[in-house]
Design a protein around this motif. Structure first.
Motif, PDB file in Angstrom:
ATOM      1  N   ALA A   4      16.479  28.351  39.177  1.00 58.01           N
ATOM      2  CA  ALA A   4      17.880  28.453  38.771  1.00 58.01           C
ATOM      3  C   ALA A   4      18.029  27.902  37.357  1.00 58.01           C
ATOM      4  O   ALA A   4      17.509  26.834  37.042  1.00 58.01           O
ATOM      5  N   CYS A   5      18.714  28.654  36.497  1.00 57.44           N
ATOM      6  CA  CYS A   5      18.946  28.190  35.129  1.00 57.44           C
ATOM      7  C   CYS A   5      20.163  28.899  34.571  1.00 57.44           C
ATOM      8  O   CYS A   5      20.586  29.931  35.078  1.00 57.44           O
ATOM      9  N   GLN A   6      20.716  28.342  33.502  1.00 58.77           N
ATOM     10  CA  GLN A   6      21.873  28.959  32.855  1.00 58.77           C
ATOM     11  C   GLN A   6      21.471  29.873  31.706  1.00 58.77           C
ATOM     12  O   GLN A   6      22.197  30.780  31.351  1.00 58.77           O
ATOM     13  N   VAL A   7      20.298  29.614  31.116  1.00 54.83           N
ATOM     14  CA  VAL A   7      19.867  30.363  29.944  1.00 54.83           C
ATOM     15  C   VAL A   7      18.383  30.685  30.063  1.00 54.83           C
ATOM     16  O   VAL A   7      17.603  29.857  30.508  1.00 54.83           O
ATOM     17  N   VAL A   8      18.016  31.892  29.638  1.00 56.71           N
ATOM     18  CA  VAL A   8      16.611  32.284  29.546  1.00 56.71           C
ATOM     19  C   VAL A   8      16.346  32.653  28.093  1.00 56.71           C
ATOM     20  O   VAL A   8      17.085  33.440  27.500  1.00 56.71           O
ATOM     21  N   VAL A   9      15.311  32.071  27.504  1.00 54.86           N
ATOM     22  CA  VAL A   9      14.911  32.427  26.145  1.00 54.86           C
ATOM     23  C   VAL A   9      13.722  33.369  26.258  1.00 54.86           C
ATOM     24  O   VAL A   9      12.663  32.986  26.744  1.00 54.86           O
ATOM     25  N   ASN A  10      13.923  34.597  25.837  1.00 57.06           N
ATOM     26  CA  ASN A  10      12.903  35.621  25.920  1.00 57.06           C
ATOM     27  C   ASN A  10      12.085  35.585  24.629  1.00 57.06           C
ATOM     28  O   ASN A  10      12.529  36.041  23.593  1.00 57.06           O
ATOM     29  N   CYS A  11      10.876  35.042  24.705  1.00 57.47           N
ATOM     30  CA  CYS A  11       9.985  34.950  23.535  1.00 57.47           C
ATOM     31  C   CYS A  11       8.826  35.922  23.676  1.00 57.47           C
ATOM     32  O   CYS A  11       7.707  35.635  23.266  1.00 57.47           O
ATOM     33  N   ALA A  12       9.092  37.074  24.245  1.00 57.20           N
ATOM     34  CA  ALA A  12       8.030  38.030  24.531  1.00 57.20           C
ATOM     35  C   ALA A  12       7.684  38.924  23.351  1.00 57.20           C
ATOM     36  O   ALA A  12       6.814  39.782  23.467  1.00 57.20           O
ATOM     37  N   ALA A  16       9.418  42.302  24.760  1.00 53.67           N
ATOM     38  CA  ALA A  16      10.735  41.866  25.212  1.00 53.67           C
ATOM     39  C   ALA A  16      11.388  42.890  26.143  1.00 53.67           C
ATOM     40  O   ALA A  16      12.021  42.519  27.125  1.00 53.67           O
ATOM     41  N   ALA A  17      11.242  44.172  25.834  1.00 53.21           N
ATOM     42  CA  ALA A  17      11.848  45.203  26.687  1.00 53.21           C
ATOM     43  C   ALA A  17      11.218  45.211  28.076  1.00 53.21           C
ATOM     44  O   ALA A  17      11.918  45.348  29.084  1.00 53.21           O
ATOM     45  N   GLU A  18       9.895  45.031  28.146  1.00 52.11           N
ATOM     46  CA  GLU A  18       9.237  44.978  29.448  1.00 52.11           C
ATOM     47  C   GLU A  18       9.686  43.758  30.238  1.00 52.11           C
ATOM     48  O   GLU A  18       9.874  43.816  31.449  1.00 52.11           O
ATOM     49  N   LEU A  19       9.878  42.636  29.553  1.00 53.12           N
ATOM     50  CA  LEU A  19      10.364  41.435  30.230  1.00 53.12           C
ATOM     51  C   LEU A  19      11.778  41.663  30.754  1.00 53.12           C
ATOM     52  O   LEU A  19      12.121  41.240  31.851  1.00 53.12           O
ATOM     53  N   ASP A  20      12.594  42.371  29.994  1.00 46.27           N
ATOM     54  CA  ASP A  20      13.935  42.713  30.442  1.00 46.27           C
ATOM     55  C   ASP A  20      13.866  43.535  31.727  1.00 46.27           C
ATOM     56  O   ASP A  20      14.633  43.305  32.669  1.00 46.27           O
ATOM     57  N   LEU A  21      12.922  44.479  31.794  1.00 47.01           N
ATOM     58  CA  LEU A  21      12.772  45.282  33.016  1.00 47.01           C
ATOM     59  C   LEU A  21      12.381  44.413  34.205  1.00 47.01           C
ATOM     60  O   LEU A  21      12.835  44.637  35.332  1.00 47.01           O
ATOM     61  N   LEU A  22      11.539  43.403  33.968  1.00 45.60           N
ATOM     62  CA  LEU A  22      11.187  42.473  35.046  1.00 45.60           C
ATOM     63  C   LEU A  22      12.416  41.710  35.532  1.00 45.60           C
ATOM     64  O   LEU A  22      12.600  41.499  36.735  1.00 45.60           O
TER      65      LEU A  22
END
Length: 104
Positions: A4-12, A16-22
């Motif tokens: 559980a978290c309020q913010v995710v920092v995507n450093c992919a 980044a788009a593949e991480l978004d799909l995950l």
């Protein structure tokens, strides 16, 4: 496992788009998770030979806080704009954050 978290920092980076799909798959695919607003920015690197020795090799990295005008003549600006794409963007001032360091 769920964290559980309020913010995710995507450093992919380029993934980044593949991480978004995950993220979408983990949330059930459309049940509340929003698509990330991904934006790509051009970052360019240029290497210039300092034939006049203006910048000492011991100089630190320099970062400008203000926009930097590259001093093009109006004719040179017109030629850059005619090239389109990234080259056309060089006809304008560089934004704050432009930086350089001695090479070598």
């Amino acid at each position: 496992e769920t964290v559980a978290c309020q913010v995710v920092v995507n450093c992919a980076g380029p993934f980044a788009a593949e991480l978004d799909l995950l993220f979408q798959a983990a949330s059930g695919g459309g049940g509340g998770a929003r698509r990330l607003p991904l934006l790509n920015e051009v970052h360019a690197k240029g290497v210039l030979r300092d034939v006049r020795g203006v910048v000492p090799s011991t100089a630190p990295m320099m970062i400008w806080q203000d926009a930097v005008d590259l001093g093009w003549s109006e004719n040179e600006r017109d030629e850059l704009r005619a090239m389109g794409g990234f080259e056309a963007s060089l006809a304008s001032s560089l934004p704050a954050g432009a930086h350089f360091r001695p090479y070598g």
